[in-house]
Design a protein around this motif. Sequence first.
Motif, PDB file in Angstrom:
ATOM      1  N   UNK A  45      65.585 -28.076 -82.356  1.00 41.14           N
ATOM      2  CA  UNK A  45      64.136 -27.994 -82.195  1.00 41.14           C
ATOM      3  C   UNK A  45      63.727 -26.762 -81.405  1.00 41.14           C
ATOM      4  N   UNK A  46      62.558 -26.214 -81.725  1.00 45.36           N
ATOM      5  CA  UNK A  46      62.054 -24.999 -81.081  1.00 45.36           C
ATOM      6  C   UNK A  46      61.041 -25.335 -79.985  1.00 45.36           C
ATOM      7  N   UNK A  47      60.676 -24.314 -79.222  1.00 47.17           N
ATOM      8  CA  UNK A  47      59.648 -24.470 -78.196  1.00 47.17           C
ATOM      9  C   UNK A  47      58.338 -24.906 -78.832  1.00 47.17           C
ATOM     10  N   UNK A  48      58.039 -24.368 -79.995  1.00 48.51           N
ATOM     11  CA  UNK A  48      56.814 -24.751 -80.683  1.00 48.51           C
ATOM     12  C   UNK A  48      56.842 -26.222 -81.064  1.00 48.51           C
ATOM     13  N   UNK A  49      58.009 -26.715 -81.455  1.00 48.80           N
ATOM     14  CA  UNK A  49      58.141 -28.148 -81.760  1.00 48.80           C
ATOM     15  C   UNK A  49      57.837 -28.990 -80.526  1.00 48.80           C
ATOM     16  N   UNK A  50      58.314 -28.522 -79.358  1.00 55.28           N
ATOM     17  CA  UNK A  50      58.047 -29.233 -78.111  1.00 55.28           C
ATOM     18  C   UNK A  50      56.556 -29.257 -77.823  1.00 55.28           C
ATOM     19  N   UNK A  51      55.914 -28.103 -77.942  1.00 58.91           N
ATOM     20  CA  UNK A  51      54.469 -28.023 -77.699  1.00 58.91           C
ATOM     21  C   UNK A  51      53.702 -28.913 -78.667  1.00 58.91           C
ATOM     22  N   UNK A  52      54.087 -28.868 -79.928  1.00 57.37           N
ATOM     23  CA  UNK A  52      53.399 -29.677 -80.939  1.00 57.37           C
ATOM     24  C   UNK A  52      53.505 -31.166 -80.612  1.00 57.37           C
ATOM     25  N   UNK A  53      54.693 -31.601 -80.190  1.00 60.21           N
ATOM     26  CA  UNK A  53      54.894 -33.001 -79.864  1.00 60.21           C
ATOM     27  C   UNK A  53      54.080 -33.412 -78.641  1.00 60.21           C
ATOM     28  N   UNK A  54      54.081 -32.576 -77.612  1.00 60.53           N
ATOM     29  CA  UNK A  54      53.310 -32.868 -76.398  1.00 60.53           C
ATOM     30  C   UNK A  54      51.825 -32.969 -76.695  1.00 60.53           C
ATOM     31  N   UNK A  55      51.332 -32.076 -77.548  1.00 58.65           N
ATOM     32  CA  UNK A  55      49.903 -32.070 -77.858  1.00 58.65           C
ATOM     33  C   UNK A  55      49.534 -33.190 -78.828  1.00 58.65           C
ATOM     34  N   UNK A  56      50.397 -33.449 -79.810  1.00 68.78           N
ATOM     35  CA  UNK A  56      50.107 -34.482 -80.804  1.00 68.78           C
ATOM     36  C   UNK A  56      49.988 -35.852 -80.141  1.00 68.78           C
ATOM     37  N   UNK A  57      50.829 -36.099 -79.143  1.00 67.76           N
ATOM     38  CA  UNK A  57      50.804 -37.395 -78.461  1.00 67.76           C
ATOM     39  C   UNK A  57      49.953 -37.363 -77.185  1.00 67.76           C
ATOM     40  N   UNK A  58      49.269 -36.230 -76.968  1.00 71.26           N
ATOM     41  CA  UNK A  58      48.345 -36.086 -75.828  1.00 71.26           C
ATOM     42  C   UNK A  58      49.015 -36.458 -74.505  1.00 71.26           C
ATOM     43  N   UNK A  59      50.168 -35.835 -74.264  1.00 68.63           N
ATOM     44  CA  UNK A  59      50.949 -36.162 -73.084  1.00 68.63           C
ATOM     45  C   UNK A  59      50.669 -35.255 -71.888  1.00 68.63           C
ATOM     46  N   UNK A  60      49.932 -34.168 -72.112  1.00 65.44           N
ATOM     47  CA  UNK A  60      49.623 -33.239 -71.022  1.00 65.44           C
ATOM     48  C   UNK A  60      48.120 -33.120 -70.813  1.00 65.44           C
TER      49      UNK A  60
END
Length: 341
Positions: A45-60
Amino acid sequence: MGFTLLFLLVLLGAAGLYAAWRVLWRPNVVTSPYGPAYLYIRTGGSFQNVLDSLQRHELLEEPATFRWLAERRNYPARVLPGRYRLDFGLGNEALLDRLMRGEQDTVEFVLDAFKYKPQLAQQMGKQLEADSTALRRLLNRQTWLQQQYNVDTTTVLTLFIPGRYRLLWNTSAPQFVDSLAAHHRRFWDAERLRRADSLKLSPAEVHVLASIVQRETAKPEDKPVIAGVYLNRLRRGMRLQADPTLLWAIGNFGVKRVLNKDKLVDSPYNTYKHKGLPPGPITSANRQSLDAVLKPATHDYIFFCARPDGSGYSDFAVTYAEHKRNARRYQRRLDSLSIKR
């Protein structure tokens, strides 16, 4: 002028400290009041995948500050896969420390009893990142299994004892086999090995017999007694004549009434035709079933049959005549329920 300059410097310093606090330490992780959230990063997984997951699940609360700090700490080049626990109020600095160190939270992997290799692979694929197809291939690699675990493609299923395990979510298929094989080795301590030897059974043979006992009954009280029946048969050179092995051979565990034609099936698992144990287990035996074989009840029973009351318990017999009476009662019960198969 001096006072004004000093005031401006203090103001700028305070603003700088606030900015640093906001980026580094200000609570940024947002989770449910019911418990922590989890971030899953797949292997590769890439950094962009991490960002996408954090934003998609509204974790930040503020994804931008996390991204800014992550880029300056060179996290995009050091993304590690895994399942990471995100506690409420975690700041960017602490979160990045956790991700960059690979400080994963394990998962509780629940292994239910299974009869065939694809069912094991399916269980793994549903709970872990590992590919189920990769596990199916491994379980059929004869040379690898022999070299690594001294089992073959049939007895490999004895390595997997149902129960609860703590594993890393990104455990690979080979690591999965190795982890459960390690639990298997710990199960077979010196005392259990001694008991198996006293029964003139290898650990693999104990697993096979325990799998039959497990399919015969779910009643803990009956398991050692049934184990004793089969051990008595083995000692006397009798065929086991175990119905569950027939059901495995015909591929239908839903059968309630075994017919004579079933006993003609051409299979090494047909214990009506072949003496001794079948070549492998017919289900993954749990610890209770294994210990029932290792600590069997001592008796003279040679036969047993399900009780006609539907309780799940069995009636045991020493003589064939007594067994026939028990069997007729059970058959009448099936007839009353119109069960023909």
